[in-house]
Design a protein around this motif. Structure first.
Motif, PDB file in Angstrom:
ATOM      1  N   GLU A 120       0.829  -1.202   0.000  1.00  0.00           N
ATOM      2  CA  GLU A 120       0.000   0.000   0.000  1.00  0.00           C
ATOM      3  C   GLU A 120       0.868   1.258   0.000  1.00  0.00           C
ATOM      4  N   TRP A 121       1.961   1.248   0.747  1.00  0.00           N
ATOM      5  CA  TRP A 121       2.871   2.397   0.779  1.00  0.00           C
ATOM      6  C   TRP A 121       3.457   2.640  -0.609  1.00  0.00           C
ATOM      7  N   ARG A 152       2.080   1.704  -3.462  1.00  0.00           N
ATOM      8  CA  ARG A 152       0.984   2.057  -4.354  1.00  0.00           C
ATOM      9  C   ARG A 152       0.609   3.531  -4.226  1.00  0.00           C
ATOM     10  N   GLU A 153       0.727   4.085  -3.037  1.00  0.00           N
ATOM     11  CA  GLU A 153       0.337   5.471  -2.802  1.00  0.00           C
ATOM     12  C   GLU A 153       1.473   6.463  -3.036  1.00  0.00           C
ATOM     13  N   ARG A 157       2.590   7.925  -5.724  1.00  0.00           N
ATOM     14  CA  ARG A 157       2.234   9.040  -6.614  1.00  0.00           C
ATOM     15  C   ARG A 157       1.409  10.094  -5.886  1.00  0.00           C
ATOM     16  N   GLN A 158       0.478   9.660  -5.042  1.00  0.00           N
ATOM     17  CA  GLN A 158      -0.354  10.612  -4.312  1.00  0.00           C
ATOM     18  C   GLN A 158       0.478  11.415  -3.319  1.00  0.00           C
ATOM     19  N   ARG A 159       1.413  10.764  -2.641  1.00  0.00           N
ATOM     20  CA  ARG A 159       2.265  11.484  -1.696  1.00  0.00           C
ATOM     21  C   ARG A 159       3.164  12.473  -2.411  1.00  0.00           C
TER      22      ARG A 159
END
Length: 116
Positions: free
Chosen positions: A69-70, A72-73, A75-77
């Motif tokens: 999950e880290w 995968r996220e 781009r958002q961060r």
């Protein structure tokens, strides 16, 4: 929030103890299946209580899920960090422009001008 945490631990702890007591038989974990181990010429094995295997499997699954999950996220961060930098830069420019606009004026008049 602290009481919720304690209530959760009060429910989970007896459940883990019950699983450990019910599954304390010794099992043998082998690295490879017996046919493949014969081809490879090695057979690594370890004897552990079953509850250790169960808890280690759950912990490994949680760890893999958190890492997945880290990643995968990412781009958002990165996008959020970029927007934060942009906001800080715009606020700096706004302060500079306000200071230039009201450079020679009285402070009270400048405040009244900003309010309107």
């Amino acid at each position: 929030m602290r009481y919720i945490k304690y209530a959760f631990l009060a429910i989970v702890a007896p459940a883990l103890v019950a699983v450990a007591v019910a599954n304390r038989d010794i099992v043998t974990l082998t690295l490879l299946p017996s046919g493949l181990a014969a081809l490879a010429g090695m057979n690594q094995a370890i004897d552990l209580p079953l509850f250790v295997v169960i808890i280690a499997g759950v912990a490994a699954g949680l760890l893999i899920g958190f890492v997945w999950e880290w990643l995968r996220e990412f781009r958002q961060r990165a996008e959020s960090a970029r927007k934060d930098r942009e906001i800080k830069e715009l606020k700096r420019q706004l302060r500079r422009l306000r200071a230039e606009k009201h450079a020679g004026e009285d402070e009270v008049l400048a405040l009244l001008d900003e309010a309107s």
